[in-house]
Scaffold this active site. Structure first.
Site, PDB file in Angstrom:
ATOM      1  N   GLY A   1       0.819  -1.195   0.000  1.00 30.80           N
ATOM      2  CA  GLY A   1       0.000   0.000   0.000  1.00 30.80           C
ATOM      3  C   GLY A   1       0.857   1.252   0.000  1.00 30.80           C
ATOM      4  O   GLY A   1       2.060   1.209   0.288  1.00 30.80           O
ATOM      5  N   CYS A   2       0.232   2.384  -0.292  1.00 32.03           N
ATOM      6  CA  CYS A   2       0.980   3.637  -0.410  1.00 32.03           C
ATOM      7  C   CYS A   2       1.490   4.124   0.945  1.00 32.03           C
ATOM      8  O   CYS A   2       2.684   4.455   1.087  1.00 32.03           O
ATOM      9  CB  CYS A   2       0.125   4.699  -1.091  1.00 32.03           C
TER      10      CYS A   2
END
Length: 346
Positions: A149-150
């Protein structure tokens, strides 16, 4: 040429995959998958692709795609990849999943945080977590890749050297992060309308954001102990970018030079991780449109804490760029192939 299929090509991360892969010297896109725009020209949906992509969008038939593609990117909501993957498909092609379906090894934890039943738990153990700077060797041989994920990418890379070397008390970590609106995806939501977001900043997912267990897992692996954190993301009125500022108590008094040596130990040879000079702090504008992550730190002698900072483009290093970086490793290419993208400014 690596034949590439993209399921979810009409979302922000999917479109960014297309933008990057069109410039990749060793890749050819053979499938522009979309649930909402089947049979519509891709360039009609994205005007920046006029005269660059003539193909029409296709559906989400992973079985048919697996017969054509060497690698499939799934830039889709949670649950879809897990519902489609099977042994036959993995025997024919590699999968790089940009959702959270295979990031968390504890299936019960995944189901608790995401509120859905995992459709293919038998593949969770096999999936490799694709944080390239940490799991490079495992990524090279993976056939099922969980793209991070970011927020976890930015937060983990900012903190990782300190966690790995035991410089900080892992249960004192607080992460305060800011994200542009593209992080919420392309779907129409009232909370993301211009008038709702502009000229404002707000926290969201307070004490409940789904990236929390992912960050905790990665910092636990790094430190060798179970980690619990406070993580609070904030939405800011910009298109792209994440700035994560993390705080932790130091286990002992250390100098700038000692800490800098640790960051250099892990990142001096990393193309995409830029450890900034002393008193130069990460800014989202200096990584926009690129696969770089800028990191730095500040020791607060008064409180005995260290402040660790990182900035990324959430759509590139936080999604599509890192996915291509993983693809390069999986197919034996130089890691930065097709990713030597200079950050955009202004």
């Amino acid at each position: 040429m690596i034949k590439v299929g993209i399921i979810g090509s009409t979302g922000y991360a999917g479109q960014e995959l297309v933008r990057i892969l069109l410039q990749h010297p060793e890749a050819e896109i053979v499938w522009y998958g979309s649930r909402s725009y089947v049979d519509e020209k891709y360039s009609k949906i994205f005007g920046n692709m006029v005269n660059l992509v003539d193909e029409k969008c296709m559906g989400e038939d992973m079985d048919a795609l697996a017969e054509q593609a060497d690698v499939i990117f799934t830039a889709t909501p949670q649950g879809l990849c897990g519902s489609l993957v099977n042994e036959k498909i993995l025997s024919q092609t590699k999968i790089i999943d940009l959702s959270a379906d295979f990031r968390i090894k504890d299936v019960a934890k995944y189901e608790q945080w995401y509120g859905i039943t995992h459709q293919s738990p038998s593949f969770v153990a096999e999936a490799v977590y694709g944080l390239c700077e940490v799991n490079r060797q495992e990524i090279r041989t993976a056939r099922l890749l969980a793209n991070p994920g970011c927020f976890p990418t930015c937060s983990t890379l900012s903190i990782y050297p300190m966690a790995k070397e035991g410089f900080i008390d892992m249960n004192t970590i607080i992460i305060d992060a800011k994200s542009g609106t593209s992080g919420a995806g392309r779907g129409a939501k009232v909370a993301n309308l211009y008038c709702e977001v502009n000229e404002s900043i707000k926290p969201y997912g307070v004490a409940s954001h789904r990236h929390t267990p992912e960050i905790e897992d990665q910092l636990s692996y790094a430190s060798g102990e179970e980690v619990k954190i406070n993580f609070t993301p904030h939405l800011v009125p910009m298109n792209r970018g994440i700035l994560a500022t993390s705080y932790a108590t130091l286990k002992k008094s250390v100098s700038y030079e000692e800490v800098r040596a640790v960051y250099d130990k892990y990142y001096a040879d990393e193309y995409f991780v830029r450890v900034l000079d002393r008193n130069v702090y990460p800014e989202t504008r200096w990584v926009e449109g690129s696969n770089f992550v800028d990191v730095n730190f500040q020791i607060d002698e008064r409180t005995g804490r260290i402040i660790m900072m990182g900035a990324i483009d959430n759509v590139v290093k936080g999604a599509a760029g890192q996915a291509v970086q993983n693809m390069n490793l999986m197919f034996g290419l130089e890691e930065n192939t097709g990713l030597k993208i200079v950050p955009m400014f202004p």
